[in-house]
Design a protein around this motif. Structure first.
Motif, PDB file in Angstrom:
ATOM      1  N   ARG A  96       3.378  -3.805 -11.040  1.00 28.83           N
ATOM      2  CA  ARG A  96       4.461  -3.148 -10.308  1.00 28.83           C
ATOM      3  C   ARG A  96       4.883  -1.899 -11.058  1.00 28.83           C
ATOM      4  NH1 ARG A  96       9.588  -7.227 -11.441  1.00 28.83           N
ATOM      5  NH2 ARG A  96       8.882  -7.994 -13.460  1.00 28.83           N
ATOM      6  N   PRO A  97       5.627  -1.024 -10.391  1.00 27.98           N
ATOM      7  CA  PRO A  97       6.081   0.193 -11.068  1.00 27.98           C
ATOM      8  C   PRO A  97       7.030  -0.121 -12.219  1.00 27.98           C
ATOM      9  CG  PRO A  97       6.210   0.418  -8.678  1.00 27.98           C
ATOM     10  CD  PRO A  97       5.960  -1.041  -8.968  1.00 27.98           C
ATOM     11  N   PRO A  98       7.189   0.832 -13.153  1.00 26.72           N
ATOM     12  CA  PRO A  98       6.688   2.208 -13.133  1.00 26.72           C
ATOM     13  C   PRO A  98       5.154   2.267 -13.087  1.00 26.72           C
ATOM     14  CG  PRO A  98       8.401   1.974 -14.791  1.00 26.72           C
ATOM     15  CD  PRO A  98       8.064   0.593 -14.336  1.00 26.72           C
ATOM     16  N   ARG A  99       4.631   3.162 -12.254  1.00 28.60           N
ATOM     17  CA  ARG A  99       3.195   3.217 -12.026  1.00 28.60           C
ATOM     18  C   ARG A  99       2.470   3.857 -13.206  1.00 28.60           C
ATOM     19  NH1 ARG A  99       1.843   5.793  -6.354  1.00 28.60           N
ATOM     20  NH2 ARG A  99       3.645   7.172  -6.706  1.00 28.60           N
ATOM     21  N   SER A 100       1.369   3.227 -13.579  1.00 31.68           N
ATOM     22  CA  SER A 100       0.510   3.761 -14.629  1.00 31.68           C
ATOM     23  C   SER A 100      -0.940   3.494 -14.222  1.00 31.68           C
ATOM     24  CB  SER A 100       0.813   3.107 -15.979  1.00 31.68           C
ATOM     25  OG  SER A 100      -0.024   3.638 -16.981  1.00 31.68           O
ATOM     26  N   ASP A 131       0.828  -1.200   0.000  1.00 32.05           N
ATOM     27  CA  ASP A 131       0.000   0.000   0.000  1.00 32.05           C
ATOM     28  C   ASP A 131       0.867   1.257   0.000  1.00 32.05           C
ATOM     29  OD1 ASP A 131      -2.256  -1.489  -0.083  1.00 32.05           O
ATOM     30  OD2 ASP A 131      -2.931  -1.062   1.951  1.00 32.05           O
ATOM     31  N   HIS A 132       2.058   1.142   0.558  1.00 32.16           N
ATOM     32  CA  HIS A 132       3.041   2.233   0.513  1.00 32.16           C
ATOM     33  C   HIS A 132       4.414   1.594   0.406  1.00 32.16           C
ATOM     34  CE1 HIS A 132       5.172   5.972   1.497  1.00 32.16           C
ATOM     35  NE2 HIS A 132       5.930   5.234   2.282  1.00 32.16           N
ATOM     36  N   CYS A 133       5.229   2.075  -0.512  1.00 32.38           N
ATOM     37  CA  CYS A 133       6.595   1.582  -0.656  1.00 32.38           C
ATOM     38  C   CYS A 133       7.550   2.759  -0.517  1.00 32.38           C
ATOM     39  CB  CYS A 133       6.791   0.882  -2.008  1.00 32.38           C
ATOM     40  SG  CYS A 133       8.496   0.307  -2.269  1.00 32.38           S
ATOM     41  N   ALA A 160       0.222   7.464 -12.840  1.00 28.20           N
ATOM     42  CA  ALA A 160       1.359   7.831 -12.009  1.00 28.20           C
ATOM     43  C   ALA A 160       1.073   7.754 -10.516  1.00 28.20           C
ATOM     44  CB  ALA A 160       1.832   9.236 -12.375  1.00 28.20           C
ATOM     45  N   ASP A 161      -0.211   7.826 -10.131  1.00 27.70           N
ATOM     46  CA  ASP A 161      -0.557   7.777  -8.706  1.00 27.70           C
ATOM     47  C   ASP A 161      -1.191   6.435  -8.328  1.00 27.70           C
ATOM     48  OD1 ASP A 161      -2.899   8.066 -10.103  1.00 27.70           O
ATOM     49  OD2 ASP A 161      -3.730   9.638  -8.810  1.00 27.70           O
ATOM     50  N   ARG A 162      -0.904   5.387  -9.076  1.00 26.53           N
ATOM     51  CA  ARG A 162      -1.554   4.094  -8.852  1.00 26.53           C
ATOM     52  C   ARG A 162      -1.300   3.582  -7.440  1.00 26.53           C
ATOM     53  NH1 ARG A 162      -1.378  -1.253 -12.811  1.00 26.53           N
ATOM     54  NH2 ARG A 162      -2.916  -2.447 -11.641  1.00 26.53           N
ATOM     55  N   ARG A 163      -2.359   3.074  -6.794  1.00 26.45           N
ATOM     56  CA  ARG A 163      -2.292   2.431  -5.503  1.00 26.45           C
ATOM     57  C   ARG A 163      -3.054   1.122  -5.584  1.00 26.45           C
ATOM     58  NH1 ARG A 163      -0.766   6.389  -1.448  1.00 26.45           N
ATOM     59  NH2 ARG A 163      -0.892   4.665   0.038  1.00 26.45           N
ATOM     60  N   PRO A 164      -2.611   0.047  -4.931  1.00 22.93           N
ATOM     61  CA  PRO A 164      -1.346  -0.037  -4.209  1.00 22.93           C
ATOM     62  C   PRO A 164      -0.156   0.104  -5.154  1.00 22.93           C
ATOM     63  CG  PRO A 164      -2.266  -2.221  -4.475  1.00 22.93           C
ATOM     64  CD  PRO A 164      -3.315  -1.261  -4.973  1.00 22.93           C
TER      65      PRO A 164
END
Length: 403
Positions: free
Chosen positions: A155-159, A109-111, A161-165
């Motif tokens: 997994r990142p790179p996030r797409s 949820d946060h890395c 850009a604000d993807r959660r988790p």
């Protein structure tokens, strides 16, 4: 040798253990900057793979034995991650689901590590979340079951850009999977004294939990453990740091042009993490005595591994398994005062040390200067990590059952 952490109360230890786990994560925040400077981003990623793959299977098994949760299933893997400097609680906010003994998922949820590298650009994100994580997740799982596979859902790179988790992974164990073989550095690290040092057993009669043999918990409530168990956990976490550093040193020395370059990179890593660690230890325990912080610092712990004693204004160090391994303490001594200065000046900027003796036996005496010392460059680099100022929050600890 009795644990130095046994001098702390149960409440103090419960607050200190997550701090030590986070400090272990900051080893890389300190060390990898200097690897990039010396050899570039791609070689830095290779150093990280060798570093974690060499150390994590060794220390994962140690913690399993210490807290009585040895096994071959996903619950054992997840418990290990909760007590791993590679996944400090909340800063690396792992959330787990168990489908059955052999299948589960986790998400972050946060890395905090991602927060540190995203500003550097997509290449650095790919290096961490792909190039490093693919081999090292499996290397950690192999400590529990060589037929385990850890694979990304996303997994990142996030797409966007604000993807959660921030990411999600599956863990599957199947005897049909070809067994994962440890990477080469593991076979060197498993022969170190850090890998086999004996620590005080946990007292089963002490008030509180003596092990983690029950259900997997959503968040480990360290206050439920006994004082004896917490002291052992703290010592084991410090050994995780030493093992990771020994593996880091192995990777650095294979790339360095000579011993001087290797010592420079390794000392910079130590100075950076030592200063930030001292800041966090002093803050969480409310300490203003530089020598007391030094006594509780991972540099000098566990006592069974690092031989040193604080008496009055002096720290006296003698040969030990740590010095024989070439661990952090081997980078300190006469003419090698910078790591010690980083620790005492994190507590009191006017503090300093004067060191006398020889390479094997030396004494550091605490002195006070009229002017505060500037923050060491290596400490400033490590403070760039969001982990340097990270604040833990209270969490409810709930059992996780198969879904």
């Amino acid at each position: 040798m009795p644990s130095r952490y046994a001098s702390l109360s149960r409440a103090e230890l419960a607050a200190l253990v997550p701090e030590l786990l986070l400090i272990g994560q900051l080893i890389d925040r300190s060390g990898m900057a200097w690897c990039i400077s010396a050899w570039g981003r791609e070689e830095m990623a290779r150093v990280a793979v060798e570093e974690w793959a060499g150390a994590s299977p060794v220390y994962t098994r140690r913690m399993q034995r210490a807290l009585g949760y040895e096994g071959t299933d996903v619950v054992t893997i997840f418990k290990g991650l909760q007590l791993d400097i590679g996944a400090p609680p909340q800063f690396m906010d792992f959330r787990y689901e168990v489908h059955d003994r052999w299948h589960g998922t986790f998400r972050l949820d946060h890395c905090g590590a991602l927060m540190d590298v995203e500003p550097l650009g997509e290449e650095y994100v790919v290096s961490m979340c792909h190039d490093i994580e693919d081999p090292t997740f499996d290397a950690t799982a192999v400590a529990t079951n060589p037929h385990a596979r850890v694979r990304p859902v996303h997994r990142p790179p996030r797409s966007p850009a604000d993807r959660r988790p921030h990411c999600e992974w599956t863990v599957g164990i199947d005897d049909a999977h070809p067994p994962v073989e440890p990477l080469a550095p593991y076979f060197t690290i498993e022969r170190t004294r850090a890998a086999t040092v004996e620590l005080d057993p946990i007292d089963p009669g002490d008030e509180g939990a003596a092990d983690y043999s029950g259900p997997l918990l959503s968040d480990v409530d360290f206050s439920r453990f006994s004082r004896s168990a917490l002291a052992r956990i703290a010592d084991e976490v410090c050994l995780q740091m030493h093992l990771l550093n020994l593996s880091f040193g192995l990777a650095v020395r294979t790339r360095a042009s000579d011993a001087a370059q290797a010592d420079e990179v390794l000392t910079k890593q130590l100075v950076g993490v030592a200063g930030v660690a001292a800041e966090r230890i002093a803050r969480v325990l409310g300490l203003d005595d530089p020598l007391r912080v030094l006594e509780l610092h991972p540099l000098l712990n566990p006592a069974a591994y690092v031989t040193g004693a604080v008496r009055g204004a002096d720290l006296s160090v003698a040969p030990s398994p740590a010095s024989a391994d070439g661990a952090w303490i081997a980078l300190c001594g006469p003419g090698r005062e910078r790591p010690l200065r980083a620790i005492v000046q994190a507590v009191d900027p006017c503090a300093d040390v004067e060191v006398a003796g020889d390479r094997d036996r030396w004494t550091a005496t605490l002195v006070r200067r009229d002017e505060p010392a500037p923050v060491a460059d290596e400490v400033a680099v490590t403070r760039v990590s969001t982990g340097a100022g990270f604040v833990f929050e209270p969490r409810r600890s709930l059992p996780i059952t198969p879904v």
